[in-house]
Design an enzyme around this catalytic site. Structure first.
Site, mmCIF file in Angstrom:
data_model
loop_
_atom_site.group_PDB
_atom_site.id
_atom_site.type_symbol
_atom_site.label_atom_id
_atom_site.label_comp_id
_atom_site.label_asym_id
_atom_site.label_seq_id
_atom_site.Cartn_x
_atom_site.Cartn_y
_atom_site.Cartn_z
ATOM 1 N N GLU A 167 32.969 34.147 45.544
ATOM 2 C CA GLU A 167 34.357 34.214 46.313
ATOM 3 C C GLU A 167 33.986 35.732 46.587
ATOM 4 O OE1 GLU A 167 38.181 33.613 45.673
ATOM 5 O OE2 GLU A 167 37.802 34.208 43.453
ATOM 6 N N ARG A 184 32.347 38.022 33.384
ATOM 7 C CA ARG A 184 33.271 36.899 32.778
ATOM 8 C C ARG A 184 32.123 35.838 32.572
ATOM 9 N NH1 ARG A 184 37.306 36.139 37.176
ATOM 10 N NH2 ARG A 184 35.306 35.381 38.647
ATOM 11 N N ARG A 198 35.951 42.310 46.012
ATOM 12 C CA ARG A 198 35.137 41.730 43.797
ATOM 13 C C ARG A 198 34.994 40.749 44.159
ATOM 14 N NH1 ARG A 198 38.001 39.967 39.510
ATOM 15 N NH2 ARG A 198 36.988 37.843 39.946
ATOM 16 N N LYS A 213 39.312 31.461 51.077
ATOM 17 C CA LYS A 213 37.799 30.533 51.415
ATOM 18 C C LYS A 213 37.439 30.216 52.805
ATOM 19 C CE LYS A 213 38.624 30.185 47.163
ATOM 20 N NZ LYS A 213 39.631 31.243 46.387
ATOM 21 N N GLU A 249 44.534 31.908 45.288
ATOM 22 C CA GLU A 249 43.320 32.704 44.471
ATOM 23 C C GLU A 249 44.021 32.296 43.200
ATOM 24 O OE1 GLU A 249 41.329 34.137 45.622
ATOM 25 O OE2 GLU A 249 41.753 33.331 48.116
ATOM 26 N N GLY A 250 42.851 33.201 42.107
ATOM 27 C CA GLY A 250 43.670 32.730 40.788
ATOM 28 C C GLY A 250 43.249 32.209 39.834
ATOM 29 N N LYS A 284 38.204 23.638 47.495
ATOM 30 C CA LYS A 284 38.991 24.213 46.709
ATOM 31 C C LYS A 284 40.009 25.347 48.132
ATOM 32 C CE LYS A 284 34.963 27.381 45.654
ATOM 33 N NZ LYS A 284 34.834 28.687 45.426
ATOM 34 N N SER A 320 41.101 42.333 39.558
ATOM 35 C CA SER A 320 41.184 42.843 37.587
ATOM 36 C C SER A 320 39.586 42.416 37.150
ATOM 37 C CB SER A 320 41.954 41.825 37.108
ATOM 38 O OG SER A 320 41.135 40.781 37.071
ATOM 39 N N ASN A 323 36.797 37.966 46.574
ATOM 40 C CA ASN A 323 37.779 39.018 46.372
ATOM 41 C C ASN A 323 38.778 40.425 47.181
ATOM 42 O OD1 ASN A 323 38.678 36.494 44.040
ATOM 43 N ND2 ASN A 323 36.941 37.540 43.474
#
Ligand code: ADP
Ligand code: MG
Length: 499
Positions: A140, A452, A119, A309, A370-371, A366, A147, A142
């Protein structure tokens, strides 16, 4: 005609709409798991679908297959990926452990195919206070455990239902994201490719590796059901701990799920992206077992590492990206880049260090994680860096802040209605299957999208709002959203809900 957005139909009408949204969600399984299995709560969503630039969406969708191809090219050069990560790995145990899994599993692997469900995430960048200056810029890329592909389809269906039936006071089109069907098709393609490389007596199954305390269960179950109903493929959600007891390698290096003796075709990771997923040696040993097996990894640890990253930062440098794709493709991809810097002692790294210290208000720092919830913003960067030995700075990546336009919406979350200025983050899914031996690309698909939406958090008082939710894109001809550049930090508010 300019129509105000978001609409303000009146208190009673909004209460009614909110209840209608929550009921639709419960009726259609648009839920997170509550405090224990069997208890559901409505997924946080926006009250209204958000206006989003048609050209921004089109660019994101179009460019996804180029991104997939770029990462294919990167992964074909595994030595380059590992070498580039050595510097950050020096001060980052997690990256070091992942590299070790890659190196230990390499001589044992018999499977030449490798898969991915990706994604690419974008924010809208506004160069000036005119709508024409808006462009999507990548936050970013992914490559592991992405999800909301399942629930995005459902939430877009919810908003289309509300629009089509005139229940939400907005005018315009909502398209349904095909991400649920596309992700399941992608996994089915991996499974079917596996079947050609094996002759098992029983039909193999797809293993979903999940976290023991996952709340975003239904997003995963929707994919599991789609696989079974449309593709007649069985999926099993299991944790690393369950795998360590219930899965073994047979004499042909096949992964066998002991309870029923089935072979595993694909290992689909919805866990394993964060140090918290590996609390003991057992989880690392289990990851190594999976990675060393004949099952197709979705993704392999190498693909996971390529999503860091650090690699994203390297690819923003014009000469580096052109090592992997031709100039024409590089130019297309570069439209979505903002500047990134290392903080090591290279020439660029020294430039990055200077910017981070002298003008931190334009940047986000950063780590290789992740997450959500790991970034350091603006004026917090200087004390953060000053608190650690300088040589450890090389584990971090500095990124220019994307200046998002000011838009507002209302969020239905935990039974409450929250209004405010929000930030919309577009995610575009991609599914891939690669043959590492021949270098062939067997699948490269754009697989739908996700929007989102998060309340802009307040830096003052250090209170992160934490009101993230799932949204849908409203494509109107004439909806008006105000467009004053925002000066506030975006919150990592879906931090508790995977990547
Ligand atoms: P993670 O891997 O933890 O999800 P991200 O790179 O996606 O890390 O950053 C988390 C959040 O921080 C994003 O969802 C976005 O809201 C915000 N963010 C990240 N990079 C930028 C940026 N360059 N400009 C503005 N906001 C950003
Ligand atoms: Mg992210």
């Amino acid at each position: 005609m300019l129509v105000r957005f978001p609409p303000s139909p009146g208190e009673w009408q909004e209460k009614h709409l909110k209840a209608g949204i929550e009921d639709w969600e419960l009726a259609h399984g648009v839920v997170l798991q509550g405090e224990r299995p069997g208890i559901a709560k409505a997924l946080p969503v926006t009250m209204y679908p958000s206006p989003f630039s048609r050209s921004g969406l089109s660019l994101g969708l179009e460019i996804q297959t180029l991104y997939n191809a770029l990462y294919h090219s990167v992964i074909n050069d595994s030595n380059w990926v590992i070498e580039q990560l050595r510097g950050t790995a020096k001060y980052d145990q997690f990256t070091r452990n992942l590299i070790e899994i890659f190196e230990k599993s390499l001589p044992k692997r018999t499977q030449k195919l490798t898969g991915g469900i990706f994604r690419s995430d974008y924010l809208v960048h506004e160069l000036s206070a005119s709508k024409e200056s808006r462009q999507i810029k990548q936050v970013e890329f992914n490559t592991v455990s992405v999800s909301f592909g399942g629930l995005s389809t459902k939430v877009t269906e919810l908003h289309r239902f509300l629009c089509e039936n005139g229940l939400n006071y907005v005018h315009g089109d909502v398209n349904v994201s095909p991400s649920l069907q596309e992700i399941a098709s992608g996994l089915a393609a991996m499974h079917n490719a596996y079947l050609k490389t094996s002759n098992d007596s029983q039909p193999p199954l797809i293993l979903f590796v999940v976290q023991p305390d996952e709340t975003n269960v239904i997003d995963q179950k929707l994919i599991e059901y789609e696989l079974l109903e449309k593709h007649e493929i069985l999926g099993r959600r299991v944790t690393f701990e369950q795998i360590s007891r219930q899965v073994v390698l047979d004499e042909h290096n096949r992964l066998v799920y002991l309870p029923r003796g089935q072979v595993v075709s694909v290992v689909y990771y919805r866990a394993g992206y964060s140090p918290a997923d590996y609390p003991s040696e057992m989880e690392w040993e289990t990851r190594l077992l999976l990675e060393s097996s004949h099952a197709i990894q979705c993704p392999s640890v190498l693909t996971q590492l390529a999503g860091s990253k650090k690699i994203q930062e390297l690819l923003t440098h014009p000469d580096i990206i052109r090592q992997f794709v031709d100039n024409e493709k590089a130019e297309q991809l570069e439209k979505t880049f903002v500047k990134m810097w290392p903080l090591d002692d290279s020439e660029l790294g020294l430039e990055g260090q200077l910017l981070a210290i002298s003008e931190p208000e334009g940047f986000v720092l950063k780590p290789q994680r992740e997450g959500g919830g790991n970034n350091v913003y603006r004026e917090k960067i200087v004390p953060f860096l000053k608190n650690m030995p300088k040589h450890e700075w090389s584990a971090y990546t500095l990124m220019e802040l994307i200046q998002t336009p000011k838009v507002s919406n209302k969020i239905v979350r935990d039974g409450e209605l929250i209004s405010g200025n929000v930030v919309n983050e577009l995610g575009v899914f991609g599914t891939v299957l690669w043959d590492l031996e021949s270098g062939e690309e067997l699948m490269n698909t754009q697989a739908g999208w996700l929007l989102r939406t998060k309340l802009q958090s307040s830096d003052e008082g250090g209170v992160a709002a934490g009101y993230g939710c799932i949204d849908a894109i409203l494509l109107p001809e004439n909806t008006h959203a105000s467009h004053e550049p925002s000066r506030r930090t975006t919150s990592d508010s879906l931090a508790n809900l995977e990547i």
